[in-house]
Scaffold this active site. Structure first.
Site, PDB file in Angstrom:
ATOM      1  N   LYS A  65       0.832  -1.203   0.000  1.00 60.64           N
ATOM      2  CA  LYS A  65       0.000   0.000   0.000  1.00 60.64           C
ATOM      3  C   LYS A  65       0.867   1.254   0.000  1.00 60.64           C
ATOM      4  CE  LYS A  65      -3.790  -0.502   2.433  1.00 60.64           C
ATOM      5  NZ  LYS A  65      -4.333  -0.783   3.790  1.00 60.64           N
ATOM      6  N   ARG A 103      -3.301   3.264   8.571  1.00 53.31           N
ATOM      7  CA  ARG A 103      -3.601   2.034   7.843  1.00 53.31           C
ATOM      8  C   ARG A 103      -2.415   1.095   7.896  1.00 53.31           C
ATOM      9  NH1 ARG A 103      -4.699   4.610   1.939  1.00 53.31           N
ATOM     10  NH2 ARG A 103      -5.998   2.751   1.718  1.00 53.31           N
ATOM     11  N   GLY A 112      -8.054  -8.338   6.135  1.00 48.55           N
ATOM     12  CA  GLY A 112      -8.588  -8.565   7.476  1.00 48.55           C
ATOM     13  C   GLY A 112      -7.550  -8.598   8.573  1.00 48.55           C
ATOM     14  N   MET A 130      -5.772  -6.007   9.894  1.00 50.53           N
ATOM     15  CA  MET A 130      -6.156  -4.952  10.834  1.00 50.53           C
ATOM     16  C   MET A 130      -7.046  -3.949  10.132  1.00 50.53           C
ATOM     17  SD  MET A 130      -4.163  -2.164  13.100  1.00 50.53           S
ATOM     18  CE  MET A 130      -4.920  -0.797  12.248  1.00 50.53           C
ATOM     19  N   ARG A 148      -3.421  -1.521  -6.587  1.00 51.03           N
ATOM     20  CA  ARG A 148      -2.594  -2.729  -6.555  1.00 51.03           C
ATOM     21  C   ARG A 148      -3.029  -3.622  -7.712  1.00 51.03           C
ATOM     22  NH1 ARG A 148      -5.440  -4.822  -1.133  1.00 51.03           N
ATOM     23  NH2 ARG A 148      -7.446  -5.307  -2.018  1.00 51.03           N
ATOM     24  N   HIS A 163      -4.622 -43.157  -2.489  1.00 50.37           N
ATOM     25  CA  HIS A 163      -4.765 -43.885  -3.747  1.00 50.37           C
ATOM     26  C   HIS A 163      -5.846 -43.241  -4.610  1.00 50.37           C
ATOM     27  CE1 HIS A 163      -6.423 -47.135  -6.328  1.00 50.37           C
ATOM     28  NE2 HIS A 163      -5.132 -47.422  -6.488  1.00 50.37           N
ATOM     29  N   ARG A 206       1.499 -47.382 -18.169  1.00 51.56           N
ATOM     30  CA  ARG A 206       1.615 -48.502 -17.216  1.00 51.56           C
ATOM     31  C   ARG A 206       0.814 -49.669 -17.750  1.00 51.56           C
ATOM     32  NH1 ARG A 206       1.025 -44.104 -12.623  1.00 51.56           N
ATOM     33  NH2 ARG A 206      -0.450 -43.394 -14.177  1.00 51.56           N
ATOM     34  N   SER A 213      13.937 -42.607 -17.643  1.00 54.07           N
ATOM     35  CA  SER A 213      12.761 -41.839 -17.257  1.00 54.07           C
ATOM     36  C   SER A 213      12.755 -41.809 -15.737  1.00 54.07           C
ATOM     37  CB  SER A 213      11.503 -42.522 -17.796  1.00 54.07           C
ATOM     38  OG  SER A 213      10.367 -41.853 -17.304  1.00 54.07           O
ATOM     39  N   GLY A 271      11.381 -41.926 -12.469  1.00 52.00           N
ATOM     40  CA  GLY A 271      10.107 -42.286 -11.837  1.00 52.00           C
ATOM     41  C   GLY A 271      10.110 -41.675 -10.445  1.00 52.00           C
ATOM     42  N   THR A 272       9.754 -40.407 -10.381  1.00 54.95           N
ATOM     43  CA  THR A 272       9.973 -39.656  -9.139  1.00 54.95           C
ATOM     44  C   THR A 272       9.020 -40.028  -8.012  1.00 54.95           C
ATOM     45  OG1 THR A 272       8.754 -37.865 -10.178  1.00 54.95           O
ATOM     46  CG2 THR A 272      11.147 -37.693 -10.162  1.00 54.95           C
ATOM     47  N   ASN A 273       7.925 -40.743  -8.318  1.00 55.70           N
ATOM     48  CA  ASN A 273       7.084 -41.201  -7.199  1.00 55.70           C
ATOM     49  C   ASN A 273       7.880 -42.184  -6.352  1.00 55.70           C
ATOM     50  OD1 ASN A 273       5.080 -39.731  -8.363  1.00 55.70           O
ATOM     51  ND2 ASN A 273       3.839 -41.470  -8.999  1.00 55.70           N
ATOM     52  N   ASP A 274       8.400 -43.226  -7.018  1.00 55.22           N
ATOM     53  CA  ASP A 274       9.181 -44.221  -6.281  1.00 55.22           C
ATOM     54  C   ASP A 274      10.538 -43.669  -5.856  1.00 55.22           C
ATOM     55  OD1 ASP A 274       7.876 -46.562  -5.632  1.00 55.22           O
ATOM     56  OD2 ASP A 274       7.961 -47.330  -7.684  1.00 55.22           O
ATOM     57  N   CYS A 302       8.586 -38.909 -15.246  1.00 56.42           N
ATOM     58  CA  CYS A 302       7.233 -39.424 -15.423  1.00 56.42           C
ATOM     59  C   CYS A 302       6.469 -39.579 -14.126  1.00 56.42           C
ATOM     60  CB  CYS A 302       7.264 -40.754 -16.169  1.00 56.42           C
ATOM     61  SG  CYS A 302       8.048 -42.054 -15.203  1.00 56.42           S
ATOM     62  N   TYR A 329      12.210 -34.063 -21.619  1.00 59.96           N
ATOM     63  CA  TYR A 329      10.751 -33.940 -21.565  1.00 59.96           C
ATOM     64  C   TYR A 329      10.222 -34.162 -20.149  1.00 59.96           C
ATOM     65  CZ  TYR A 329      10.494 -39.049 -21.391  1.00 59.96           C
ATOM     66  OH  TYR A 329      10.626 -40.348 -21.006  1.00 59.96           O
TER      67      TYR A 329
HETATM   68  P1  ADP Z   1      -7.667  -2.269   3.586  1.00 61.56           P
HETATM   69  O1  ADP Z   1      -6.237  -2.625   3.583  1.00 61.56           O
HETATM   70  O2  ADP Z   1      -8.503  -3.144   4.419  1.00 61.56           O
HETATM   71  O3  ADP Z   1      -8.189  -2.031   2.211  1.00 61.56           O
HETATM   72  P2  ADP Z   1      -7.412   0.576   3.840  1.00 61.56           P
HETATM   73  O4  ADP Z   1      -6.239   1.046   4.607  1.00 61.56           O
HETATM   74  O5  ADP Z   1      -7.283   0.617   2.386  1.00 61.56           O
HETATM   75  O6  ADP Z   1      -7.753  -0.874   4.355  1.00 61.56           O
HETATM   76  O7  ADP Z   1      -8.612   1.450   4.305  1.00 61.56           O
HETATM   77  C1  ADP Z   1      -9.936   1.075   4.538  1.00 61.56           C
HETATM   78  C2  ADP Z   1     -10.862   2.086   3.949  1.00 61.56           C
HETATM   79  O8  ADP Z   1     -10.599   3.394   4.418  1.00 61.56           O
HETATM   80  C3  ADP Z   1     -10.770   2.151   2.447  1.00 61.56           C
HETATM   81  O9  ADP Z   1     -12.060   2.257   1.909  1.00 61.56           O
HETATM   82  C4  ADP Z   1      -9.983   3.405   2.189  1.00 61.56           C
HETATM   83  O10 ADP Z   1     -10.308   3.944   0.952  1.00 61.56           O
HETATM   84  C5  ADP Z   1     -10.413   4.283   3.338  1.00 61.56           C
HETATM   85  N1  ADP Z   1      -9.376   5.265   3.686  1.00 61.56           N
HETATM   86  C6  ADP Z   1      -8.133   4.967   4.088  1.00 61.56           C
HETATM   87  N2  ADP Z   1      -7.417   6.110   4.248  1.00 61.56           N
HETATM   88  C7  ADP Z   1      -8.240   7.142   3.949  1.00 61.56           C
HETATM   89  C8  ADP Z   1      -8.073   8.554   3.915  1.00 61.56           C
HETATM   90  N3  ADP Z   1      -6.914   9.123   4.196  1.00 61.56           N
HETATM   91  N4  ADP Z   1      -9.135   9.301   3.564  1.00 61.56           N
HETATM   92  C9  ADP Z   1     -10.310   8.707   3.252  1.00 61.56           C
HETATM   93  N5  ADP Z   1     -10.534   7.386   3.253  1.00 61.56           N
HETATM   94  C10 ADP Z   1      -9.504   6.601   3.595  1.00 61.56           C
HETATM   95 MG    MG Z   2      -7.807  -0.861   0.944  1.00 60.86          MG
HETATM   96 MG    MG Z   3      -9.713  -3.705   6.010  1.00 64.65          MG
END
Ligand code: ADP
Ligand code: MG
Ligand code: MG
Length: 887
Positions: free
Chosen positions: A26, A96, A105, A107, A352, A468, A574, A777, A779-782, A844, A864
């Site tokens: 990020k 962030r 997920g 943080m 990204r 198997h 085989r 050839s 035979g990498t299993n065995d 093989c 091959y």
């Molecule tokens: P995640 O990695 O879970 O995507 P983010 O860090 O991207 O988390 O942020 C979660 C949400 O908060 C996203 O929708 C992002 O666009 C928003 N957000 C993060 N920083 C800002 C900011 N400086 N101003 C407005 N919205 C923000």
């Molecule tokens: Mg994000």
């Molecule tokens: Mg998030």
């Protein structure tokens, strides 16, 4: 002194896209976007190196970093003209997390940091919008309490629900400034109740609390689990991004959204995404309100009413579309983007490379190469070979409803529906009658081969990914769900029970080998598409790869499938599977039960025409291509019955008495069949078996040559050789059979005799063995079993633990143990070539379809790889990638 803080925005970029390891994905991309002049709110990134140091030093921050962070805040203040903590016109920031690779997920982000009882007034005054200011404050308290203080967020949601209910509202947006102000008071009361301290009013305390929480989240349980599942090392650490807030919740000219520059599920070149007017942060994905479409076309296609962004904010949409194009040309890949519009001004918050389905990956790679954005070689590298698996098998129609009974392991991809059957003979009988069947067994054994082959899919209650059932099903290209432990299968009564429900023989069931789901009834499937983008990319791959790709196949059907998938010959055919067939098992048993050579020959004579016709069909399909046929390999007792109940019937069929059968079965019993009387040891003791097999091969090859003119090139492969002498003896048998057939038919044929290298001794003695053998050839299993001293059938009990504890990086039966077994292969290849420079070298084992193992074969200079039919395209692509990377 080490620098830990890197600024971006306002014409400054201390880092860039190349700094992902240090700044996280990020942070690196925010800096990159700022440096190419895109509108990014100013901010700074505290590096992953600080995360590592934070843990080394007992979760504290050095003074120098405090000063650097202060410098970062000053950078933001200078650009925005606002001061952090200023009661008149406060600067607010988001905090962030961002690791090298995205860890969903790990943080949650804290937004609106810098608000307190004073600054909220300033925000209201400068924005001229009381409601907005109080809404921002209540969001901040809620997020901070949850993410940084770790308080129960349910209490805050509850308070919000009560506030709405009291006034008869359904949407958050209906709450007025006064409502929200009251809610803030209630939130602060909850914080004090749960935390025993008032909500922090000092903005610097808020900031350091949040920074600490991001670093702390790196060692949270959910982050650890995610790292384990995705092979992410713990020492990578996370970075922290602190960035000026922009507000999508400032009324109807403000909005927030997420977008992909192309459709991530189809790959189609169309902007794809959602946005919400007057909203902040993750409102779009949180499902609080139904988001609106980005484009008019998408809105119309969905028959949705609320205006798309293209219609509601045409100007900002135009700017956004220009940014999408800019980002795609800059990154040369499909991007996944977050943006916010504050009072009609567009801000970019993240970009990204977007995750995509296999289908989209193919289309995007081919399209981008055709658009001239990337080269063909890059396009080849963009598609994960393993993901092709999703495309090669029929898949369940995603729109169809599913009645899921239970879930097992996704052992072999593809989906299939059929009538439930509980034994292999019934499977074969019903399949011959034209029924689609699913073979359901507690576990499978070599005696189930015919049933597995006849079935559309295989379901077992026991056994892992290398059981198997799993291995054979993958080899045959049959969908398989293995180890569905909650199934209780009663093969005798032909019934399976699960979760209080029953499936009886003849009931329709569906399995999804890609997810492991087991379903009642029939679920419609959709067929794979082998032309189009798939065909294009494969053709490009074929142009650059050096390794040939063959297939492991022993039935005409599998051979045909493999050729359609582009196989250039057979690397392993085989022959034992052929012996298990219902029509010949009796002759095979007579051969085993015979008292002397004459008796064995008599039985073998019965098998000769059958065996010849097996090869005839295969040679026809593979006309003009090399076909490696392995002579009989398994120990003979595998062909005899083991169950008391079967003895009588088998004895009658074979024309011997039960006692003789039992005695012979007892004589053949082995303590360790894997290392017993098998492979060329059979040929050494009973040369007539190999002689008849060789005769069948040459008779069939000549017949095909006479018929079609395109003679196959038989490569007769002797299994389990450990010494030169063994191969010499067996080669004499094969050569004699060849000479005899050639004399009878009055024509000759090119053929090779070679061996499988599947014992460490064979690898070590490869120089000598190559004096006799024209090809190796691997035979990498065995070879894996014999080198590791691990039996594959028993490995599932402990291998997972071994992989978890890092003893082996991956399951060595799935991905070649390059550093161990790989050494033996490299050494054998080298020694073999020294003796015989033109020796043919191939692999093989199951590894022949594994991309990492294929990369090793490329590096070692093998000629091959051979993979099961459905893995042939994967091998072609992986071989091309290995060739490109090797350049
Ligand atoms: P995640 O990695 O879970 O995507 P983010 O860090 O991207 O988390 O942020 C979660 C949400 O908060 C996203 O929708 C992002 O666009 C928003 N957000 C993060 N920083 C800002 C900011 N400086 N101003 C407005 N919205 C923000
Ligand atoms: Mg994000
Ligand atoms: Mg998030």
């Amino acid at each position: 002194m080490t620098q830990y803080v890197y600024r971006f925005g306002g014409g400054v970029s201390d880092g860039g896209a190349g700094d992902k390891n240090l700044l996280g994905g990020k942070g690196a991309n925010l800096a990159e976007m700022a440096s190419i002049g895109l509108p990014v709110p100013p901010g700074f990134t505290i590096s992953t190196a600080m995360c590592t140091r934070y843990y080394e030093e007992g979760e504290t921050f050095p003074e120098s970093v405090k000063a650097e962070v202060a410098g970062g805040i000053a950078h933001i203040a200078a650009i925005t003209g606002k001061q952090f903590g200023d009661a008149g016109d406060p600067l607010l920031v988001s905090v962030r997390s961002g690791a090298r690779v995205s860890m969903p997920g790990m943080m949650d982000t804290v937004l609106n940091l810098g608000l307190n009882d004073q600054t909220v007034q300033g925000l209201a005054a400068t924005s001229g919008d009381d409601r907005f200011a109080w809404d921002s404050y209540r969001r901040f308290i809620q997020m901070y309490a949850d993410v940084v203080l770790g308080l129960d967020h349910g209490r805050f949601e509850e308070a919000l629900e009560i506030a709405k209910e009291d006034r008869g509202f359904t949407l958050d947006t209906e709450l007025s400034a006064t409502d929200l102000q009251a809610l803030v008071a209630e939130y602060k009361r909850i914080v004090e109740e749960l935390w025993n301290k008032p909500f922090p009013q000092d903005v610097h305390d808020q900031l350091w609390g949040a920074i600490g929480a991001v670093f702390g989240s790196w060692q949270s349980e959910r982050a650890k689990v995610y790292r384990r599942l995705n092979d992410i090392p713990a020492d990578w650490g996370t970075a922290v991004n602190v960035q000026a807030m922009v507000f999508g919740n400032m009324g109807d000219t403000s909005a927030t959204g997420v977008a992909f520059t192309r459709d991530p599920s189809t790959g189609e070149r169309a902007y794809y995404g959602e946005f919400l007017i007057n909203a902040q942060g993750e409102d779009v994905v949180a499902g609080i309100r139904t988001p609106q479409y980005l484009t008019k076309t998408a809105r119309e296609a969905a028959g949705a009413k609320p205006a798309s962004m293209e219609e509601a904010m045409p100007e900002v949409y135009g700017e956004l579309a220009a940014v999408f194009d800019r980002l795609e040309t800059h990154y040369r890949d499909m991007q996944d983007i977050e943006f916010t519009v504050e009072r009609a001004k567009l801000w970019m918050l993240q970009t990204r490379s977007g995750k995509r389905t296999a289908k989209a990956a193919l289309k995007i790679a081919v399209d981008m190469a055709n658009e001239g954005l990337i080269t063909r070689e890059e396009a080849i590298l963009r598609v994960d070979p393993a993901a092709l698996d999703q495309l090669l098998h029929p898949t369940l129609d995603p729109k169809a409803p599913r009645d899921v009974l239970t879930k097992g392991l996704p052992a072999s991809p593809g989906a299939a529906s059929g009538y439930a059957v509980f034994d292999s003979d019934t499977a074969e009988k019903r399949a011959n009658a034209g029924d689609a069947v699913i073979l359901i067994r507690v576990e499978t054994s070599p005696e189930d081969i015919h049933g597995m082959h006849a079935a559309r899919g295989i379901l077992t209650a026991r056994g892992g990914m290398t059981s198997h059932a799993a291995v054979v099903a993958r080899g045959m290209g049959r969908p398989c769900v293995s180890g569905a432990g909650s199934l209780s299968i009663n093969a005798r009564d032909k019934v399976m029970r699960v979760g209080g429900r029953e499936v009886r023989e003849g009931d329709m069931v569906t399995i999804d080998g890609a997810t492991g789901e087991v379903m009642a009834g029939q679920v419609p499937t959709v067929q794979p598409e082998l032309s189009g983008d798939f065909g294009t990319l494969m053709a490009w791959a074929d142009q650059v790869r050096r390794l040939k790709v063959r297939t492991n196949a022993e039935t005409p059907l599998d051979c045909r499938t493999a050729r359609e998938f582009g196989a250039e010959g057979i690397g392993l055919c085989r022959t034992e599977h052929m012996f298990f067939e219902q029509s010949r098992i009796t002759a095979v048993r007579q051969m085993i039960l015979a008292e002397d050579e004459a008796g064995r020959r008599a039985a073998l004579e019965k098998l000769l025409p059958e065996q010849r016709s097996d090869f005839l069909e295969i040679f026809e399909v593979m006309a003009g291509l090399p076909v490696t046929i392995r002579l009989l390999d398994p120990p003979l007792h595998e062909f005899l019955p083991h169950e008391e109940a079967e003895f009588a019937e088998v004895a009658t069929a074979a024309g011997v008495d039960v006692d003789t059968l039992k005695r012979r079965a007892g004589e053949l019993h082995e303590f360790n069949p894997m290392l017993g009387h098998r492979g060329c040891r059979l040929g050494v003791t009973y040369p007539e078996i190999y002689e008849i097999q060789a005769r069948a091969i040459f008779e069939a090859a000549i017949a095909v040559a006479e018929k079609s003119g395109a003679a196959p090139v038989p490569e007769v492969m002797i299994p389990l050789v450990g010494t030169k002498r063994e191969l010499e003896l067996m080669k004499t048998v094969v050569d004699k059979a060849a000479q005899a057939v050639f004399a009878e038919k009055g024509r000759t044929l090119d053929y090779l005799v070679g061996t499988m290298i599947e014992l460490p001794r064979a690898a070590l003695m490869a120089g000598e063995i190559a004096e006799v053998g024209a090809f190796f050839s691997f035979g990498t299993n065995d070879l894996t079993q014999t080198t590791l001293g691990v039996s594959r059938d028993d490995a599932s009990r402990f291998l997972t633990t071994y992989v978890e504890k890092g003893i082996y990086a991956k399951d060595p039966f799935v991905s070649l143990d390059v550093e161990g077994v790989g050494q033996l292969i490299a050494l054998a290849a080298e020694r073999g070539r020294k003796t015989r420079p033109d020796i043919k070298l191939g692999i093989c084992g199951e590894h022949g379809g594994d991309p990492a193992s294929i990369a090793f074969c490329e590096k070692t200079g093998l000629d091959y790889v051979s993979a099961s039919p459905y893995r042939v395209p994967i091998a072609r692509l992986a071989a091309a990638q290995a060739a490109i990377r090797g350049k």
